[in-house]
Scaffold this motif. Sequence first.
Motif, PDB file in Angstrom:
ATOM      1  N   LYS A  36       0.841  -1.193   0.000  1.00 28.97           N
ATOM      2  CA  LYS A  36       0.000   0.000   0.000  1.00 28.97           C
ATOM      3  C   LYS A  36       0.875   1.241   0.000  1.00 28.97           C
ATOM      4  CE  LYS A  36      -3.849  -2.152   2.262  1.00 28.97           C
ATOM      5  NZ  LYS A  36      -4.351  -2.577   3.525  1.00 28.97           N
ATOM      6  N   LYS A  37       0.405   2.271  -0.677  1.00 26.00           N
ATOM      7  CA  LYS A  37       1.127   3.541  -0.728  1.00 26.00           C
ATOM      8  C   LYS A  37       0.266   4.609  -0.064  1.00 26.00           C
ATOM      9  CE  LYS A  37       2.751   7.084  -3.840  1.00 26.00           C
ATOM     10  NZ  LYS A  37       2.480   7.703  -5.111  1.00 26.00           N
ATOM     11  N   ILE A  38       0.867   5.375   0.835  1.00 25.05           N
ATOM     12  CA  ILE A  38       0.182   6.489   1.466  1.00 25.05           C
ATOM     13  C   ILE A  38       0.511   7.738   0.652  1.00 25.05           C
ATOM     14  CG2 ILE A  38      -0.183   7.773   3.598  1.00 25.05           C
ATOM     15  CD1 ILE A  38      -0.768   4.760   3.839  1.00 25.05           C
ATOM     16  N   ASN A  39      -0.485   8.326   0.020  1.00 27.61           N
ATOM     17  CA  ASN A  39      -0.277   9.531  -0.784  1.00 27.61           C
ATOM     18  C   ASN A  39      -0.116  10.760   0.106  1.00 27.61           C
ATOM     19  OD1 ASN A  39      -0.576   8.103  -3.236  1.00 27.61           O
ATOM     20  ND2 ASN A  39      -2.794   8.180  -3.013  1.00 27.61           N
ATOM     21  N   ASN A  40       0.366  11.843  -0.470  1.00 26.47           N
ATOM     22  CA  ASN A  40       0.569  13.083   0.290  1.00 26.47           C
ATOM     23  C   ASN A  40      -0.719  13.596   0.922  1.00 26.47           C
ATOM     24  OD1 ASN A  40       3.284  13.103  -0.265  1.00 26.47           O
ATOM     25  ND2 ASN A  40       3.080  14.421  -2.059  1.00 26.47           N
ATOM     26  N   ASP A  41      -1.864  13.332   0.293  1.00 22.37           N
ATOM     27  CA  ASP A  41      -3.139  13.808   0.841  1.00 22.37           C
ATOM     28  C   ASP A  41      -3.716  12.871   1.896  1.00 22.37           C
ATOM     29  OD1 ASP A  41      -3.920  11.714  -0.709  1.00 22.37           O
ATOM     30  OD2 ASP A  41      -5.302  12.852  -1.976  1.00 22.37           O
ATOM     31  N   GLY A  42      -2.988  11.796   2.235  1.00 26.39           N
ATOM     32  CA  GLY A  42      -3.420  10.878   3.281  1.00 26.39           C
ATOM     33  C   GLY A  42      -4.230   9.699   2.766  1.00 26.39           C
ATOM     34  N   THR A  43      -4.538   9.682   1.479  1.00 24.03           N
ATOM     35  CA  THR A  43      -5.279   8.556   0.934  1.00 24.03           C
ATOM     36  C   THR A  43      -4.360   7.356   0.775  1.00 24.03           C
ATOM     37  OG1 THR A  43      -4.883   9.303  -1.337  1.00 24.03           O
ATOM     38  CG2 THR A  43      -6.931  10.020  -0.279  1.00 24.03           C
ATOM     39  N   VAL A  44      -4.965   6.173   0.753  1.00 29.12           N
ATOM     40  CA  VAL A  44      -4.201   4.930   0.654  1.00 29.12           C
ATOM     41  C   VAL A  44      -4.493   4.299  -0.701  1.00 29.12           C
ATOM     42  CG1 VAL A  44      -3.839   2.643   1.640  1.00 29.12           C
ATOM     43  CG2 VAL A  44      -4.335   4.582   3.138  1.00 29.12           C
ATOM     44  N   LYS A  45      -3.434   3.893  -1.393  1.00 26.99           N
ATOM     45  CA  LYS A  45      -3.583   3.258  -2.701  1.00 26.99           C
ATOM     46  C   LYS A  45      -2.975   1.861  -2.629  1.00 26.99           C
ATOM     47  CE  LYS A  45      -2.412   3.826  -7.539  1.00 26.99           C
ATOM     48  NZ  LYS A  45      -1.676   4.591  -8.534  1.00 26.99           N
ATOM     49  N   LEU A  46      -3.722   0.871  -3.072  1.00 32.52           N
ATOM     50  CA  LEU A  46      -3.233  -0.500  -3.115  1.00 32.52           C
ATOM     51  C   LEU A  46      -2.335  -0.672  -4.333  1.00 32.52           C
ATOM     52  CD1 LEU A  46      -3.458  -3.245  -1.725  1.00 32.52           C
ATOM     53  CD2 LEU A  46      -5.346  -3.776  -3.247  1.00 32.52           C
ATOM     54  N   LEU A  47      -1.130  -1.169  -4.121  1.00 29.81           N
ATOM     55  CA  LEU A  47      -0.150  -1.320  -5.194  1.00 29.81           C
ATOM     56  C   LEU A  47      -0.141  -2.747  -5.694  1.00 29.81           C
ATOM     57  CD1 LEU A  47       2.816   0.645  -3.589  1.00 29.81           C
ATOM     58  CD2 LEU A  47       1.177   1.475  -5.277  1.00 29.81           C
ATOM     59  N   ASN A  48      -1.073  -3.041  -6.578  1.00 27.64           N
ATOM     60  CA  ASN A  48      -1.099  -4.391  -7.112  1.00 27.64           C
ATOM     61  C   ASN A  48      -1.121  -4.402  -8.636  1.00 27.64           C
ATOM     62  OD1 ASN A  48      -3.666  -3.468  -7.520  1.00 27.64           O
ATOM     63  ND2 ASN A  48      -4.695  -5.128  -6.451  1.00 27.64           N
ATOM     64  N   LYS A  49      -1.103  -3.253  -9.248  1.00 26.38           N
ATOM     65  CA  LYS A  49      -1.082  -3.187 -10.707  1.00 26.38           C
ATOM     66  C   LYS A  49       0.360  -3.247 -11.190  1.00 26.38           C
ATOM     67  CE  LYS A  49      -5.213  -0.357 -10.894  1.00 26.38           C
ATOM     68  NZ  LYS A  49      -5.771   0.941 -11.251  1.00 26.38           N
ATOM     69  N   SER A  50       0.553  -3.831 -12.348  1.00 30.00           N
ATOM     70  CA  SER A  50       1.915  -3.954 -12.868  1.00 30.00           C
ATOM     71  C   SER A  50       2.546  -2.587 -13.128  1.00 30.00           C
ATOM     72  CB  SER A  50       1.930  -4.809 -14.133  1.00 30.00           C
ATOM     73  OG  SER A  50       1.193  -4.185 -15.163  1.00 30.00           O
ATOM     74  N   ASP A  51       1.731  -1.583 -13.514  1.00 28.94           N
ATOM     75  CA  ASP A  51       2.282  -0.244 -13.734  1.00 28.94           C
ATOM     76  C   ASP A  51       2.832   0.340 -12.439  1.00 28.94           C
ATOM     77  OD1 ASP A  51       1.594  -0.366 -16.397  1.00 28.94           O
ATOM     78  OD2 ASP A  51      -0.271   0.786 -16.144  1.00 28.94           O
ATOM     79  N   ASP A  52       2.101   0.127 -11.334  1.00 31.89           N
ATOM     80  CA  ASP A  52       2.570   0.600 -10.037  1.00 31.89           C
ATOM     81  C   ASP A  52       3.872  -0.090  -9.653  1.00 31.89           C
ATOM     82  OD1 ASP A  52       0.333   2.227  -9.752  1.00 31.89           O
ATOM     83  OD2 ASP A  52      -0.806   0.694  -8.671  1.00 31.89           O
ATOM     84  N   LEU A  53       3.914  -1.396  -9.853  1.00 27.39           N
ATOM     85  CA  LEU A  53       5.114  -2.153  -9.508  1.00 27.39           C
ATOM     86  C   LEU A  53       6.294  -1.745 -10.386  1.00 27.39           C
ATOM     87  CD1 LEU A  53       3.554  -5.666  -8.908  1.00 27.39           C
ATOM     88  CD2 LEU A  53       4.242  -3.981  -7.202  1.00 27.39           C
ATOM     89  N   ASN A  54       6.031  -1.500 -11.663  1.00 28.38           N
ATOM     90  CA  ASN A  54       7.099  -1.039 -12.553  1.00 28.38           C
ATOM     91  C   ASN A  54       7.636   0.307 -12.097  1.00 28.38           C
ATOM     92  OD1 ASN A  54       6.982  -3.305 -14.172  1.00 28.38           O
ATOM     93  ND2 ASN A  54       5.541  -2.380 -15.619  1.00 28.38           N
ATOM     94  N   GLU A  55       6.770   1.184 -11.645  1.00 29.59           N
ATOM     95  CA  GLU A  55       7.193   2.500 -11.146  1.00 29.59           C
ATOM     96  C   GLU A  55       8.050   2.338  -9.890  1.00 29.59           C
ATOM     97  OE1 GLU A  55       7.632   6.618 -10.800  1.00 29.59           O
ATOM     98  OE2 GLU A  55       7.032   5.362 -12.488  1.00 29.59           O
TER      99      GLU A  55
END
Length: 92
Positions: A36-55
Motif C-alpha cells: 500500500k502507498k500512502i499519498n501526500n493527501d493521506g489517501t491509501v492506494k493499493l499497489l497491485n497493478k503492474s504499472d505501479d510495480l514497474n514504477e
Amino acid sequence: MTNNDSIKDTLDVIRRALEDENDFTQKNNNILILNKKINNDGTVKLLNKSDDLNEIHRVIDEKLTDLLEKKMNKILEKELPIILDNYFKNKK
C-alpha cells in the motif's frame, strides 16, 4: 481533516498493515514490502497493478544507481590513486 488527523490515520494504516501478514509480500525472511502507498493527501492506494510495480522498480533502480555512482566516484577519487601509487612503488 487536520494535518494531525491525517498523520494519525496514516500511522493507523501502517500499524494495521504491520500486524496483518497478508498485507506483505515476504522474500528471504528479511525483506517485507508493503503493498500500500500512502499519498501526500493521506489517501491509501493499493499497489497491485503492474504499472505501479514497474514504477516502484524504476525508483528503486534509480536510487541504487545513484548510490553506486556516488560510492564508485568516492573510490575512484580517493582510493584509486593510493592503490596505483602502491602498485608502481612495488614494481620498481
